[in-house]
Design a protein around this motif. Structure first.
Motif, PDB file in Angstrom:
ATOM      1  N   VAL A 230       0.850  -1.062  -0.131  1.00 51.26           N
ATOM      2  CA  VAL A 230       0.150   0.417  -0.262  1.00 51.26           C
ATOM      3  C   VAL A 230       0.563   1.281  -0.048  1.00 51.26           C
ATOM      4  O   VAL A 230       1.551   1.471   0.873  1.00 51.26           O
TER       5      VAL A 230
ATOM      6  N   TYR B 183       1.235   4.595   0.676  1.00 51.01           N
ATOM      7  CA  TYR B 183       1.002   5.876   1.116  1.00 51.01           C
ATOM      8  C   TYR B 183       1.305   7.693   0.897  1.00 51.01           C
ATOM      9  O   TYR B 183       2.275   7.741   1.624  1.00 51.01           O
TER      10      TYR B 183
ATOM     11  N   LEU C 173      -6.260   4.001  -1.037  1.00 49.42           N
ATOM     12  CA  LEU C 173      -5.210   3.019  -0.390  1.00 49.42           C
ATOM     13  C   LEU C 173      -4.564   3.310  -1.888  1.00 49.42           C
ATOM     14  O   LEU C 173      -5.733   3.161  -3.389  1.00 49.42           O
TER      15      LEU C 173
ATOM     16  N   VAL D 152      -2.024   1.395  -4.521  1.00 46.64           N
ATOM     17  CA  VAL D 152      -1.683  -0.329  -3.927  1.00 46.64           C
ATOM     18  C   VAL D 152      -0.748  -0.226  -5.390  1.00 46.64           C
ATOM     19  O   VAL D 152      -1.543  -0.474  -6.578  1.00 46.64           O
TER      20      VAL D 152
END
Length: 358
Positions: free
Chosen positions: A279, A281, A303, A305
């Motif tokens: 993930v 961030y 999120l 990803v």
């Protein structure tokens, strides 16, 4: 008072010359618990990502890795898959005891625009040692889309901390008991765990996947681009999706998150061994994010990803990250979403602000 330094103290740091810039910092850069950083007028295309290393200056290492220079003054394209270093307009003269952390802004992360801070003498990305005095640089690597940038654009932000601001799990449980931080059961283990939502309340749309061959995105254009030109919709009817190696996805957390006004939070990876994905961030959550006092009623975390070497099944409710909560040294005089231009208060599944409906 130890903790994350709020906007009113950031203003004092600017007035006192601890944060300097050319041209001077503008009010729009100052967030409740962070300062937006601005690109300068030149980008250096480099052969590889690098850190200055102890005792060395970034300028010295640039001479080693530079391939060519790009003048940003009239706007220029940073190409997908290339690595650039851009001197920032801001520089620091931090007092001993005050350290800083940088992170990409939300819109930067949602474009898969890897942006990290490097400093003279730095041995880690996005970390500024207490007492640091010197210039700041952004390393930028567009991963999914080529982007048009100009001087003054704000792709990353910096948080200043005095002492240890992180809440341990006992303090986090106490905070959740006093002010619920998520709707539903709180999974607290070195932070507040959050999971992925693959069973939407309505319909089957669970996320977006970046298309591999697209046009340039001008970062100044808001609400401009058609999502379908850059993204494929990801649907699920059974609460799971299979992530493709190398692909970039926008998904959303199952939990609605609240950040109380006297706290901030940073999104961190859950476990390196959790699976064949990460993930990404764009990490800072400002005081007031999702908080009723600031016009929120819990806001879900978007999120970013990326799947690694092997296809991976992601399932509804799987824990994919955690929020590390930090104390503010004082309550900010402005909150996220309360009278400031906050694009993502009360959000659900949402692309960056550059896309229509984003």
């Amino acid at each position: 008072m130890t903790g994350v330094i709020p906007n009113q103290q950031i203003e004092e740091m600017i007035a006192g010359g601890l944060i300097a810039a050319e041209p001077p910092v503008i009010a729009a850069q100052i967030q409740p618990a962070s300062l937006d950083l601005r690109l300068g007028s030149v980008a250096y295309r480099v052969r590889a990502s690098f850190l200055a290393g102890q005792g060395a200056r970034v300028a010295e290492r640039l001479a080693e890795f530079e391939m060519h220079r790009v003048d940003l003054s009239e706007g220029a394209v940073l190409e997908k898959g290339c690595v650039y270093v851009v001197p920032l307009m801001e520089r620091l003269s931090l007092p001993e005891g005050v350290a800083a952390t940088a992170n990409a802004k939300s819109s930067t992360g949602r474009l898969d625009l890897l942006t990290r801070l490097i400093t003279d003498g730095g041995t880690e990305f996005d970390r500024v040692a207490a007492g640091y005095q010197g210039p700041l640089f952004a390393e930028i690597c567009p991963r999914s889309f080529s982007v048009l940038v100009r001087p003054g654009m704000r792709l990353s932000q910096m948080r200043f901390t005095e002492g240890d601001a992180v809440l341990d799990d006992a303090a986090l449980r106490a905070l959740h008991a006093a002010t619920p931080l998520v709707d539903g059961t709180a999974v607290i283990d070195e932070g507040l765990g959050f999971s992925v939502d693959l069973r939407p309340a309505a319909g089957s749309l669970v996320g977006y996947r970046a298309k591999p061959h697209t046009g340039v995105i001008d970062l100044d254009l808001i609400g401009h681009y058609a999502p379908s030109d850059y993204w494929e919709e990801v649907h699920s009817g059974n609460g799971q999706i299979i992530l493709d190696p190398g692909a970039f996805y926008i998904l959303v957390s199952r939990e609605a998150v609240t950040i109380p006004p006297d706290h901030a939070a940073e999104m961190a990876p859950y476990l390196a061994m959790v699976g064949e994905f990460r993930v990404h961030y764009a990490g800072f959550f400002d005081p007031g994010f999702g908080h009723a006092e600031a016009g929120g009623a819990g806001s879900r975390g978007v999120l970013e990803v990326r799947c690694h070497e092997a296809p991976f099944v992601l399932e509804h409710g799987q824990v994919v990250g955690r929020l590390v909560y930090e104390r503010m040294s004082a309550r900010p005089t402005q909150l996220y979403g309360a009278g400031i231009a906050s694009n993502y208060q009360g959000q659900g599944l949402k692309l960056s602000k550059h896309f229509r409906g984003g």
